[in-house]
Design an enzyme around this catalytic site. Structure first.
Site: not given
Ligand SMILES: NC(=O)c1ccc[n+]([C@@H]2O[C@H](COP(=O)([O-])OP(=O)(O)OC[C@H]3O[C@@H](n4cnc5c(N)ncnc54)[C@H](O)[C@@H]3O)[C@@H](O)[C@H]2O)c1
Ligand SMILES: [Zn+2]
Length: 360
Positions: A120, A142, A184, A226, A236, A240, A244, A247, A251, A264
């Site tokens: 929980r 999030k 971003e 942020k 949101e 907030r 986006n 986005h 998306h 992304h």
């Molecule tokens: N929670 C939120 O508010 C929020 C906001 C934006 C995006 N997201 C989410 O974030 C995700 C995308 O995140 P991302 O772009 O970090 O992708 P990711 O976590 O897939 O990382 C990208 C790639 O880089 C590798 N990697 C990570 N750090 C590294 C490093 N220091 N050196 C070498 N390789 C490394 C990872 O293993 C992966 O293969 C999506 O799923 C998206 O929905 C969430």
């Molecule tokens: Zn984004």
């Protein structure tokens, strides 16, 4: 080291930005002291940084466990999540345990969601290792996993206790991922701070070369923006949504190509160009400002041209976006650089933007 506070009353927490933080960070050691701690990471980041992080904790915890998940968006699933629960239960972790997310946004979202629901809800810490995660996903609480029917469809709001952005980890990040994170960064300047957008423009070469000063300043400023938006609207209900910007189009591009084709941030790059064009057509943004923004996005190594799909295809793709209300998508538009708002847009104007050529 710089510190930014996310102000959410009893859920407030600091974001620490600096170099060498993995190897030794007193606030993290203090949080982990005497507790059952699980580092959740992926099979790319774990081999690079889990050792340094464990060593940095330096025996402060009662138990230290590492759970390594397969990397990548396609693994942001129930299956991966269950691997975390299996490991925690097998090691008899109780409600007092601490989960540390070490990785990009995928790991952060999954480990955060695991922390939101394990027994929980337990404490968690974000140690983001991609630029996108350091400036965006690790801040704001999030968390989610994907469902075959849609991205981030199963999740929870659950704030971390601490965010630790170690600049050194970005050195191993592939250039394409770094550019995606810059989308971003540019977004934050565009929606909230024209002076910051100018600084990003000026520092673009240094940012792409991952130079410490420029990168440190950008991460701090982005996190401030942020954190400020999140503090005003944690769940949101209103403001907030400006985060986006770009986005709704982005998306749609991700979905239209199949997730994983365009990163992304790449989709958001082209999406921001479209959203800025729409803002011009609404008479809210000056055309030279939109062109300037597009030039910055291009210099970040991001696409500025959206795919040439039909209007009907775009509408279909955009209406599955969960931010759409009753099928009619709303758009974050710019009322000048540094000011954003959410609007419904006349169909005819949307058609013009979707049909517009990139070099208008
Ligand atoms: N929670 C939120 O508010 C929020 C906001 C934006 C995006 N997201 C989410 O974030 C995700 C995308 O995140 P991302 O772009 O970090 O992708 P990711 O976590 O897939 O990382 C990208 C790639 O880089 C590798 N990697 C990570 N750090 C590294 C490093 N220091 N050196 C070498 N390789 C490394 C990872 O293993 C992966 O293969 C999506 O799923 C998206 O929905 C969430
Ligand atoms: Zn984004």
């Amino acid at each position: 080291m710089r510190s930014i506070e996310v102000c959410l009353a009893e859920r407030s927490y600091p974001i620490l930005v600096g170099s060498g933080l993995l190897a030794g960070c007193e606030p993290l050691r203090a949080l982990a002291a005497g507790r059952q701690v699980a580092i959740v990471t992926d099979d790319t980041v774990g081999p690079l940084y889990a050792g340094a992080l464990s060593a940095g904790l330096g025996g402060a915890c009662a138990t230290l466990l590492t759970v390594t998940l397969p990397a990548g968006e396609s693994n942001k699933t129930w299956d991966s999540l269950n691997r975390v629960f299996d490991a925690l239960l097998q090691a008899r972790f109780d409600r007092g345990c601490l989960i540390i997310a070490l990785g990009g946004g995928v790991v952060g979202d999954m480990a955060g969601f695991a922390a939101a629901v394990y027994q929980r809800g337990v404490d968690f810490v974000q140690v983001p290792t991609t630029l996108l995660a350091q400036v965006d996903s690790s801040v704001g609480g999030k968390t989610a996993i994907n469902h075959p029917a849609g991205k981030n469809m199963i999740g929870a709001f659950h704030q971390p206790r601490l965010v630790l952005a170690d600049l050194d980890t970005l050195r191993t990040l592939p250039a394409r991922e770094l550019s995606a994170g810059l989308a971003e960064v540019i977004k934050h300047g565009a929606i909230a701070d024209p002076v910051y957008l100018d600084a990003i423009d000026r520092d673009m070469d240094a940012l792409r070369a991952c130079e410490q000063r420029a990168m440190g300043e950008a991460i701090v400023r982005s996190c401030q923006i942020k954190a400020d938006v999140v503090a005003r609207d944690e769940r949101e209900g209103g403001v907030r949504a400006i985060l986006n910007f770009g986005h709704t189009f982005g998306h749609a591009i991700e979905a239209g190509f199949g997730f994983g084709q365009w990163l992304h941030g790449e989709a958001v790059g082209a999406g921001m160009v479209q959203a800025a064009d729409l803002s011009c057509r609404l008479g809210l943004l000056a055309r030279p400002d939109a062109k300037h923004l597009a030039a910055i996005i291009a210099r970040a190594g991001l696409p500025v041209t959206a795919p040439p799909w039909s209007f009907e295809r775009w509408i279909e793709l955009m209406s599955v976006d969960k931010k759409a209300e009753q099928g009619a998508p709303r758009f974050v538009v710019l009322e000048g650089i540094g000011r954003a708002s959410l609007r419904r847009v006349p169909d005819a104007m949307l058609r013009e933007t979707l049909a517009a050529s990139p070099d208008r």
